[in-house]
Design a protein around this motif. Sequence first.
Motif: not given
Length: 130
Positions: A4-21
């Motif tokens: 297994v290799k490390a992948g991606v950390v995923v954060l749950d949120c109501a507005e992914p667009e805002t958090l991605a920015e």
Amino acid sequence: MALVKAGVVVLDCAEPETLAEFYKGLLDAEETATTANLIEIRGADGTRLAFRRDANATPPSWPRPENSLQAHLDFLVDDLDEAERVIVGLGGRPLEARVTSGPLEERGYADPSGHSFTLRRTTSTAPKQG
């Protein structure tokens, strides 16, 4: 070879667009994948984060005990004050002030959705002068 290799950390949120920015600005990142409910980014240093839409997401309340720290991210910086100005300019907020100084100095923050993260000052690897 690792199974297994490390992948991606995923954060749950109501507005992914805002958090991605917010994290794109913080990490000098680019978007690498987008769907209706998930945005993934890759930072200039290769750090991968994703933001998944969850209309019922409840931000952590850390340091208060209810809905306390669920997970947090640590980032390394050379200049804590400069990084704080960027974070606040992007919509983040300080959670606590640490008065400590030295190679282990750190400060806590929350992103626009309330996820906590820590900035730690990197220690210099340059040889001492004089």
